[in-house]
Write a protein that holds these residues in place. Sequence first.
Motif, PDB file in Angstrom:
ATOM      1  N   ARG A   1       7.526 -13.043  -1.893  1.00 13.65           N
ATOM      2  CA  ARG A   1       6.280 -12.654  -2.539  1.00 13.65           C
ATOM      3  C   ARG A   1       5.930 -11.231  -2.144  1.00 13.65           C
ATOM      4  O   ARG A   1       6.318 -10.759  -1.089  1.00 13.65           O
ATOM      5  CB  ARG A   1       5.145 -13.572  -2.121  1.00 13.65           C
ATOM      6  N   LYS A   2       5.158 -10.585  -2.971  1.00 14.49           N
ATOM      7  CA  LYS A   2       4.738  -9.225  -2.683  1.00 14.49           C
ATOM      8  C   LYS A   2       3.557  -9.250  -1.721  1.00 14.49           C
ATOM      9  O   LYS A   2       2.665 -10.084  -1.829  1.00 14.49           O
ATOM     10  CB  LYS A   2       4.335  -8.510  -3.957  1.00 14.49           C
ATOM     11  N   ALA A   3       3.555  -8.328  -0.777  1.00 16.46           N
ATOM     12  CA  ALA A   3       2.463  -8.201   0.178  1.00 16.46           C
ATOM     13  C   ALA A   3       2.218  -6.725   0.428  1.00 16.46           C
ATOM     14  O   ALA A   3       3.119  -5.902   0.292  1.00 16.46           O
ATOM     15  CB  ALA A   3       2.798  -8.911   1.483  1.00 16.46           C
ATOM     16  N   ALA A   4       0.998  -6.397   0.780  1.00 17.02           N
ATOM     17  CA  ALA A   4       0.661  -5.014   1.089  1.00 17.02           C
ATOM     18  C   ALA A   4      -0.269  -5.000   2.290  1.00 17.02           C
ATOM     19  O   ALA A   4      -1.099  -5.897   2.465  1.00 17.02           O
ATOM     20  CB  ALA A   4      -0.022  -4.357  -0.104  1.00 17.02           C
ATOM     21  N   ILE A   5      -0.122  -3.989   3.113  1.00 18.89           N
ATOM     22  CA  ILE A   5      -1.014  -3.780   4.249  1.00 18.89           C
ATOM     23  C   ILE A   5      -1.735  -2.469   3.993  1.00 18.89           C
ATOM     24  O   ILE A   5      -1.099  -1.448   3.739  1.00 18.89           O
ATOM     25  CB  ILE A   5      -0.236  -3.714   5.578  1.00 18.89           C
ATOM     26  N   ILE A   6      -3.062  -2.508   4.022  1.00 20.01           N
ATOM     27  CA  ILE A   6      -3.827  -1.297   3.806  1.00 20.01           C
ATOM     28  C   ILE A   6      -4.746  -1.060   5.003  1.00 20.01           C
ATOM     29  O   ILE A   6      -5.141  -1.998   5.695  1.00 20.01           O
ATOM     30  CB  ILE A   6      -4.655  -1.358   2.504  1.00 20.01           C
TER      31      ILE A   6
END
Length: 179
Positions: free
Chosen positions: A2-7
């Motif tokens: 799955r796609k994940a992002a850390i901001i």
Amino acid sequence: FRKAAIISQPKVRIRDINVSSTYSVGQSNMTIEVDMESHLLNSKEFKVYYELIDPNGNVVSHGNRTFTTDMLKGDNVIFMASLSDALPWNHETPYLYRLVIRTQYEGRFKEYVMRRVAFRDAVYTDGCIALDGRVVDMVSAEAAFGGDMQTTATHLTELKENGVNTIIVTGGTQPEEFY
């Protein structure tokens, strides 16, 4: 899988952006509500800017407001944009504008957020849905999707070519590509 992002966001940050718009020939309006959140213990003064950019890349509306933080609290900064020649969004002319929100503290820009927004007026009256004053016929079909992305895309294209604009999903949760 799955796609994940850390901001990473600053201590005074944009928590959410809510946009509502109305479209009519000659006068369209947009309300932009920027939900700000502060994790600071003392009060500081920030500026919040917005720019509304049309599909051709022209800035059609802009403005800024001063926002003073309160100890560990949030607040809303509200902008109103009014256009006399807005381009409507619908299935035939899907014109999308870019809304850019920026925050500034002590002369430095801290955060940039961009969203795609549109002008349209959808109303449900007398058992009909009207988009920008035109009644939209609802053509539905039951469907379940499975398999890979190509199979899902092909199935959706076939439904659209047959005039279907509303899908009644059967079979529970669908593949991510469908959504």
